[in-house]
Each structure stands twice: as structure tokens, then as C-alpha cells.
Design a protein around this motif. Structure first.
Motif, PDB file in Angstrom:
ATOM      1  N   GLN A 150       0.854  -1.182   0.000  1.00  0.00           N
ATOM      2  CA  GLN A 150       0.000   0.000   0.000  1.00  0.00           C
ATOM      3  C   GLN A 150       0.893   1.236   0.000  1.00  0.00           C
ATOM      4  N   THR A 157      -3.850  10.196   0.275  1.00  0.00           N
ATOM      5  CA  THR A 157      -4.294   9.339  -0.821  1.00  0.00           C
ATOM      6  C   THR A 157      -3.721   7.935  -0.662  1.00  0.00           C
ATOM      7  N   LEU A 159      -3.244   4.074  -2.048  1.00  0.00           N
ATOM      8  CA  LEU A 159      -3.233   3.245  -3.251  1.00  0.00           C
ATOM      9  C   LEU A 159      -2.831   1.832  -2.864  1.00  0.00           C
ATOM     10  N   GLN A 163       0.017   0.580  -8.869  1.00  0.00           N
ATOM     11  CA  GLN A 163      -0.808   1.485  -9.662  1.00  0.00           C
ATOM     12  C   GLN A 163       0.057   2.671 -10.106  1.00  0.00           C
ATOM     13  N   LYS A 164       0.872   2.472 -11.147  1.00  0.00           N
ATOM     14  CA  LYS A 164       1.824   3.501 -11.575  1.00  0.00           C
ATOM     15  C   LYS A 164       1.122   4.766 -12.021  1.00  0.00           C
ATOM     16  N   ASP A 165       0.109   4.652 -12.864  1.00  0.00           N
ATOM     17  CA  ASP A 165      -0.571   5.845 -13.371  1.00  0.00           C
ATOM     18  C   ASP A 165      -1.270   6.592 -12.243  1.00  0.00           C
ATOM     19  N   GLU A 166      -1.920   5.848 -11.350  1.00  0.00           N
ATOM     20  CA  GLU A 166      -2.605   6.478 -10.223  1.00  0.00           C
ATOM     21  C   GLU A 166      -1.602   7.149  -9.280  1.00  0.00           C
ATOM     22  N   LEU A 167      -0.440   6.528  -9.111  1.00  0.00           N
ATOM     23  CA  LEU A 167       0.584   7.119  -8.254  1.00  0.00           C
ATOM     24  C   LEU A 167       1.104   8.418  -8.850  1.00  0.00           C
ATOM     25  N   ASN A 168       1.386   8.411 -10.136  1.00  0.00           N
ATOM     26  CA  ASN A 168       1.832   9.644 -10.802  1.00  0.00           C
ATOM     27  C   ASN A 168       0.774  10.739 -10.701  1.00  0.00           C
ATOM     28  N   ALA A 169      -0.480  10.356 -10.865  1.00  0.00           N
ATOM     29  CA  ALA A 169      -1.564  11.338 -10.790  1.00  0.00           C
ATOM     30  C   ALA A 169      -1.682  11.911  -9.384  1.00  0.00           C
ATOM     31  N   ALA A 170      -1.540  11.059  -8.362  1.00  0.00           N
ATOM     32  CA  ALA A 170      -1.647  11.525  -6.982  1.00  0.00           C
ATOM     33  C   ALA A 170      -0.502  12.471  -6.632  1.00  0.00           C
ATOM     34  N   LYS A 173      -1.178  15.781  -8.338  1.00  0.00           N
ATOM     35  CA  LYS A 173      -2.244  16.508  -7.649  1.00  0.00           C
ATOM     36  C   LYS A 173      -1.711  17.188  -6.393  1.00  0.00           C
TER      37      LYS A 173
END
Length: 290
Positions: A150, A157, A159, A163-170, A173
Motif C-alpha cells: 500500500q 491518498t 493506493l 498502480q503507476k498511473d494512479e501514483l503519478n496522478a496523486a 495533484k
């Protein structure tokens, strides 16, 4: 050891657990997305590439107060990875985490939990304090289950898994948000000056924390779910201490002396109300001591 001098704007919170937050472990289940195997634990473990003794490095912190204000700047985004050498789902997350470890805009910190040790491999980096910190995040989010791997980004946030894309997005942000605390660090060779200010003042106190970490290690895992693998780890947290509670109003200077070669990090984090102890909230500012 850590010494903290008291000023009008700072109170001691060394009685609190890792990172200034703790909570009982009762009532929580632990699992990974795939779920643990039913492997019986062994009574002996082997750690051929075990790390050096994880002793306390932060030797002194003297807190004072200063007057004045300065314009805020954005600090790196803190990414906390909760992982374990005994978890079969963790190596892909450990590999992804490595790709963020050297980014200037990220402070990547790996906290190894201890609740996978029963599967036959005792993680030499695992600590009950890090498990408690993960559970504190779960309690703050009103969750009753913790997972490995995790990642927690910016203290807010969560995760699960890789989750590479979600991590980059977080991270993007968090980097794009206004930062309520201005953190300035000066000094070198283990002696640092940390200056905190907030304009406007914070609506609630924040916890000031010092983190030490081992930059890298290679571990040959002999038993458990990852038996036979040799895994490279980065930014392995060895210590996480709350040194003070800052009122978020008065401009404050903290003198920090660190011994040893391991890099350090200062983290200023909001606290949420909890049952008897505060729970971790948003990370308001962070900076490197190296």
C-alpha cells in the motif's frame, strides 16, 4: 537521543508513538489483494544480507522561536510504501517504488511492516511501529483492513497494489495544491536549521517528525512467500520520531543534529482527532536533511 527545548509555540509530543501517532492493533485484519498463504511459520530465520544495526540516529533537537514571515514554497511530495519481504504481492510494488526514489519532487519512504513474519521469513526491516502507523492511516480513513503493498501519498491518498498511473496522478495533484506551511532547511554535515512558518496561520497544531532511512539494500530471501528471490530495496525507513507539536502560528526554528551517515527527512503533518491519540492527516510540508 532526542532533546527538545520548549518554547511558547512548541510542546513536547515524544510520548506519542511512531510519527507522532499510534493506536491499538485490536480489531484490524491484514491482507494483500491476493491474500496470504496458509504456510506455517518456522522457528528459525536466516538473513544473510541483514542490514546494520538500526540504532537511533537523531541525537539532538533544540527548538526555538523566531519572529517574521516568508513566502511559502512547495516541498517534495511524501510517498510512503508499506511493504514486507514476506508478502508475495510486494516485489512488483518495491520495483515501482525504486523508480520514484531518486526523484527530486518526491520523498519516497519504505516502511516494512511485521505482520507477514509468521509465514516463515522475518523481515529484518520490519517494525511494529510501522504497522501501527499503517493502522493509524486506516483508522483515519475509517477502514478496518490494511493491505500490503500500500502507498500513502501526502498523508491522504491511499493506493493498494501496483498502480503507476494512479501514483503519478496523486503526486501531480499534491504538487499542484497550495502548501500551507513554508519549510526552510539550511546546514550540512549532520547539523541543520529548520524554520517553519505559516501565512495564514494553521487552524490546528501540527506534528514535527524526523525520519531516517537506509538508501538501499539487497536481501536474499530464503523462506516464506518470496523464498529464493534476491530483492533490491530503496529508502528503507529505520527510524520515525515525533520531536514536537508546533502551534502553526509562530515562526519557529528547530536545530537538528544527526549522527551517522543515513539520510534524514523532516515532515510536518496535520493530526486528526482519534480515540485517545491523534491520527495522521495531510502532510503539510517535508524536506531532506542530507
Amino acid at each position: 537521543m532526542v532533546r527538545v527545548g520548549i518554547s511558547a509555540s512548541v510542546t513536547v509530543c515524544l510520548a506519542l508513538a511512531v510519527g507522532g501517532f499510534s493506536l491499538p492493533g485490536d480489531g484490524f485484519a491484514q491482507s494483500t489483494p491476493a491474500g496470504p498463504s496458509a504456510q506455517a511459520p518456522e522457528t528459525h530465520t536466516a538473513t544473510p544480507d541483514s542490514p546494520p544495526e538500526m540504532k537511533r540516529r537523531a541525537s539532538q533537537a533544540i527548538v526555538g522561536t523566531m519572529a517574521g514571515n516568508s513566502a511559502p514554497t512547495h516541498s517534495p511530495v511524501v510517498v510512503e510504501l508499506f511493504t514486507s519481504q514476506g508478502c508475495s504481492s510486494c516485489p512488483p510494488a518495491d520495483a515501482l517504488f525504486q523508480t520514484f526514489a531518486d526523484r527530486d519532487d518526491v520523498i519516497a519512504l519504505a516502511l516494512h511492516v511485521d505482520y507477514w513474519d509468521y509465514l516463515g521469513w522475518k523481515d529484518p526491516f520490519g517494525k511494529a511501529e510501522f504497522t501501527a502507523r499503517q493502522k493509524a492511516y486506516a483508522r483515519a480513513a475509517r477502514e478496518r483492513t490494511v493491505y500490503t503493498p500500500q502507498m500513502i501519498v501526502g498523508g491522504t491518498t491511499a493506493l493498494i497494489g501496483v498502480q503507476k498511473d494512479e501514483l503519478n496522478a496523486a503526486i501531480a495533484k499534491q504538487s499542484g495544491e497550495a502548501e500551507p506551511v513554508d519549510l526552510k532547511i539550511s546546514g550540512s554535515d549532520g547539523k541543520y536549521q529548520v524554520v517553519l512558518s505559516a501565512d495564514p496561520p494553521l487552524s490546528a497544531p501540527a506534528v514535527v517528525q524526523i525520519v531516517r532511512y537506509m538508501p538501499e539494500a539487497r536481501i536474499a530471501i530464503l523462506r516464506g512467500e518470496n523464498a529464493g528471490q534476491t530483492i533490491d530495496y530503496r529508502n528503507i525507513v529505520t527510524e520515525w520520531h515525533a520531536i514536537a507539536e508546533w502551534d502553526g502560528k509562530s515562526k519557529t526554528q528547530i536545530k537538528v543534529d544527526l549522527d551517522g551517515d543515513d539520510p534524514g527527512v523532516v515532515i510536518v503533518q496535520a493530526a486528526q482527532p482519534g480515540q485517545g491519540v491523534p491520527l495522521p492527516g495531510k502532510i503539510l510540508a517535508a524536506g531532506r536533511l542530507d
